[in-house]
Design a protein around this motif. Structure first.
Motif, mmCIF file in Angstrom:
data_model
loop_
_atom_site.group_PDB
_atom_site.id
_atom_site.type_symbol
_atom_site.label_atom_id
_atom_site.label_comp_id
_atom_site.label_asym_id
_atom_site.label_seq_id
_atom_site.Cartn_x
_atom_site.Cartn_y
_atom_site.Cartn_z
ATOM 1 N N TYR A 35 0.862 -1.185 0.000
ATOM 2 C CA TYR A 35 0.000 0.000 0.000
ATOM 3 C C TYR A 35 0.897 1.234 0.000
ATOM 4 O O TYR A 35 1.981 1.236 0.601
ATOM 5 N N GLY A 59 -3.649 0.372 -3.152
ATOM 6 C CA GLY A 59 -2.887 -0.864 -3.031
ATOM 7 C C GLY A 59 -2.306 -1.309 -4.362
ATOM 8 O O GLY A 59 -2.628 -0.772 -5.429
ATOM 9 N N GLY A 82 -1.106 -1.827 -10.144
ATOM 10 C CA GLY A 82 -1.654 -0.985 -9.085
ATOM 11 C C GLY A 82 -2.436 0.190 -9.625
ATOM 12 O O GLY A 82 -2.567 0.380 -10.845
ATOM 13 N N GLN A 225 5.798 3.685 -1.153
ATOM 14 C CA GLN A 225 5.015 2.481 -0.907
ATOM 15 C C GLN A 225 5.659 1.584 0.147
ATOM 16 O O GLN A 225 6.888 1.483 0.223
#
Length: 250
Positions: A35, A59, A82, A225
């Motif tokens: 995420y 995510g 993503g 991330q």
């Protein structure tokens, strides 16, 4: 910018050529997900006091194939799917009710840009003492792009964005748990876009804000991330005793 990516790729390839002669190496495969947050880096927007970025998380998931030359050096190819979201809160100037007014009335509005990415990343990873650092060039395939706005009603054309862009990814992390040939790691990645997200057609309507500025500035996605990865060593490469050829052992 493309020259920078070529140099990074050349260094990674050189490491591959130098290390492929090591006595034993192995292949691994992995699943990863996580995420993170993204932001569109545009100099005009940063300097515009009436536009403010809003962080939106999303995510991602994917996989990798890696070639380990030894315990420290590895080359990986990642395939990551993503979503990217960027929200804006902006003030829209309204007509003055009185020509002698000393201030310009404004009205607050919101917009959001979204698109899907398929990232193909070539990474060099250095492993040591249960930790790793990694760096490499990235190509991002852009699809399902859209722009929604609570003021502007113009329909969005996906041709306003380029279908692919180039960038670079750097990261670090550490081993968490596992067995002799299986392990789970956790880490972080920072991604930089090197090529403009906005296409020539998008420039004609002043994407991404629809607001005209004195000089055009490119729009470059940046991501931060958290990454979780499960790796499995599944094949070893070793020199055969009867010659110089390599043997693949599962």
């Amino acid at each position: 910018k493309t020259k920078i990516m070529r140099k990074i790729s050349s260094v990674i390839f050189l490491l591959f050529v130098v290390n492929i002669s090591f006595a034993q190496s192995w292949l691994d495969i992995g699943l990863k997900g996580g995420y993170g947050y993204g932001i569109l880096n545009n100099a005009n927007i940063w300097n515009d006091t009436k536009y403010n970025h809003r962080l939106n998380g999303s995510g991602f998931f994917g996989g990798k194939v890696g070639l380990n030359f030894n315990e420290n050096h590895e080359i990986t190819v990642d395939f990551i799917y993503g979503n990217f979201k960027q929200g804006f809160q902006y003030d829209l100037d309204l007509p003055k009710l009185d020509s002698n007014a000393t201030f310009t009335p404004t009205e607050e509005h919101n917009s959001e840009i979204t698109f899907t990415t398929m990232d193909i990343i070539l990474m060099y990873r250095h492993n040591k003492d249960g930790r790793y650092v990694e760096i490499g060039p990235r190509m991002s395939l852009i699809s399902n792009s859209n722009r929604i706005d609570d003021y502007y009603s113009e329909s969005f054309n996906q041709n306003y964005f380029n279908s692919y862009i180039y960038g670079m990814t750097v990261g670090f992390g550490a081993y968490m748990m596992g067995t002799e040939n299986f392990g789970i790691t956790a880490g972080a990645r920072l991604g930089f876009g090197f090529s403009d997200l906005i296409s020539e057609e998008g420039k004609t309507i002043n994407m991404p804000t629809l607001k005209a500025y004195d000089n055009y500035k490119g729009t470059f996605p940046v991501t931060l991330q958290l990454v979780f990865e499960a790796n499995l060593d599944f094949a070893y490469l070793a020199k055969a005793q009867c010659g110089r050829r390599k043997l693949l052992t599962f």
